[in-house]
Scaffold this motif. Structure first.
Motif, short mmCIF file in Angstrom:
data_model
loop_
_atom_site.label_atom_id
_atom_site.label_comp_id
_atom_site.label_asym_id
_atom_site.label_seq_id
_atom_site.Cartn_x
_atom_site.Cartn_y
_atom_site.Cartn_z
N ILE A 13 0.88 -1.16 0.00
CA ILE A 13 0.00 0.00 0.00
C ILE A 13 0.91 1.21 0.00
O ILE A 13 1.52 1.55 1.02
N ALA A 14 1.07 1.84 -1.14
CA ALA A 14 2.09 2.88 -1.28
C ALA A 14 1.84 3.69 -2.54
O ALA A 14 0.88 3.46 -3.27
N GLY A 15 2.74 4.64 -2.80
CA GLY A 15 2.63 5.50 -3.96
C GLY A 15 3.33 4.92 -5.17
O GLY A 15 4.18 4.03 -5.05
N SER A 16 2.97 5.43 -6.33
CA SER A 16 3.61 5.02 -7.58
C SER A 16 4.77 5.95 -7.91
O SER A 16 4.64 7.17 -7.82
N ASP A 17 5.90 5.37 -8.27
CA ASP A 17 7.09 6.13 -8.69
C ASP A 17 7.24 5.95 -10.19
O ASP A 17 7.60 4.86 -10.65
N SER A 18 6.97 7.00 -10.95
CA SER A 18 7.05 6.89 -12.41
C SER A 18 8.45 6.54 -12.89
O SER A 18 8.62 5.98 -13.98
N GLY A 19 9.46 6.83 -12.09
CA GLY A 19 10.83 6.48 -12.45
C GLY A 19 11.18 5.04 -12.17
O GLY A 19 12.25 4.57 -12.57
N GLY A 20 10.30 4.32 -11.49
CA GLY A 20 10.47 2.89 -11.28
C GLY A 20 11.45 2.49 -10.19
O GLY A 20 11.72 1.30 -10.02
N GLY A 21 11.96 3.43 -9.42
CA GLY A 21 12.99 3.08 -8.45
C GLY A 21 12.51 2.83 -7.04
O GLY A 21 13.17 2.15 -6.26
N ALA A 22 11.35 3.39 -6.68
CA ALA A 22 10.86 3.28 -5.31
C ALA A 22 9.36 2.97 -5.36
O ALA A 22 8.81 2.60 -6.39
N GLY A 23 8.70 3.10 -4.20
CA GLY A 23 7.26 2.94 -4.15
C GLY A 23 6.77 1.58 -4.61
O GLY A 23 7.44 0.56 -4.47
N ILE A 24 5.56 1.61 -5.20
CA ILE A 24 4.92 0.38 -5.65
C ILE A 24 5.82 -0.44 -6.57
O ILE A 24 5.91 -1.66 -6.47
N GLN A 25 6.51 0.25 -7.47
CA GLN A 25 7.34 -0.46 -8.45
C GLN A 25 8.47 -1.23 -7.76
O GLN A 25 8.74 -2.39 -8.09
#
Length: 277
Positions: A13-25
């Motif tokens: 349960i977290a935020g999306s990181d469009s850069g793909g390095g953190a968060g949901i990704q």
């Protein structure tokens, strides 16, 4: 004929990181590495890259809870991790959903302050996180600056970290891991574990790299993955810390700023990219 599998399931349960390095990704990659099926409930959508965040849009609290319930009621979840919840409304709704759920283990990364000391949420959200979510944690993983807020003290030494862990434990979580990624000198990367007994210092090899984006998300997700696999809580933390250390050894030199850790490092090691990682 298909070989159907029934793997353990973890929820982020977290935020999306469009850069793909953190968060949901980062969380889903970490779950996959551990052969745990990853499910998700997005709390916010960020526009970010290796250089920073340029926009954040929160989802409605009802939408966050609906995602949680859809996954838990149908698929079943052995463990869950919480990352960036962003605001008081989402935190309150998620806390209520946790209280009503049957998920046995909750790893909470109390995302309030970055590892560099920048406050990420407002004071009202910090108060809500402290009073409502912290007591619901199976494992709480604050960094140095978050531990200072939760423990109400300045942290400069290993002894300070131990005191902070004990003070935060008194807020109600089952266990606390105070992370030392933001500590100076020899304490960088040294963590302190406390579960009501004697504090335990956890150390691993220090990796010299500028590409450390997503380490906090990755650690909490790895703890959740190991809990989903049935490991004891302290063992799950130890394995997770080792995983992050290995991922840092294969961090990704991408973008113009701080790259992410290499969540899929065995694949990198076996490929042509392994030679330059």
């Amino acid at each position: 004929m298909a070989n159907s599998l029934t793997p353990p399931v973890a929820l982020t349960i977290a935020g999306s990181d469009s850069g793909g390095g953190a968060g949901i990704q980062a969380d889903l990659r970490t779950f996959a590495f551990h052969q745990v099926h990853g499910t998700s409930a997005l709390t916010c959508i960020t526009a970010q890259n290796t250089c920073g965040v340029t926009r954040v849009d929160a989802l409605p609290p009802e939408a966050v809870v609906a995602q949680m319930q859809a996954v838990i009621q149908d698929i079943g979840v052995q463990s869950a991790k919480l990352g960036m919840l962003l605001n008081t409304g989402i935190m309150t709704a998620v806390s209520e959903a946790i209280a009503q759920s049957s998920v046995p283990a909750w790893v909470i990364d109390p995302v309030m302050v970055s590892r560099t000391g920048a406050q990420l949420i407002d004071d009202a959200a910090i108060a809500t996180l402290k009073t409502r979510l912290v007591p619901q944690a199976t494992v709480l993983t604050p960094n140095r600056y978050e531990a200072q807020i939760l423990g109400d003290l300045e942290i400069h030494t290993l002894a300070d970290m131990e005191i902070a862990a004990q003070k935060i434990f008194d807020l109600g979580p089952q266990a606390v891991l105070v992370k030392g990624g933001g500590m100076p000198g020899e304490l960088r990367g040294v963590d302190v574990w406390y579960d009501g007994h004697e504090p335990i210092t956890l150390t691993t090899e220090t990796i010299d790299t500028q590409d450390t984006h997503g380490t906090g998300c990755t650690l909490s997700a790895a703890i959740a993955a190991n809990l989903a696999l049935g490991k004891a809580t302290f063992t799950a933390v130890q394995h997770a810390k080792n995983y992050v250390t290995q991922a840092l050894q294969y961090s990704l030199r991408i973008g113009q700023g701080q790259g992410p850790v290499g969540h899929f490092f065995p694949l990198l090691e076996a490929s042509e990219y392994g030679e330059i990682a």
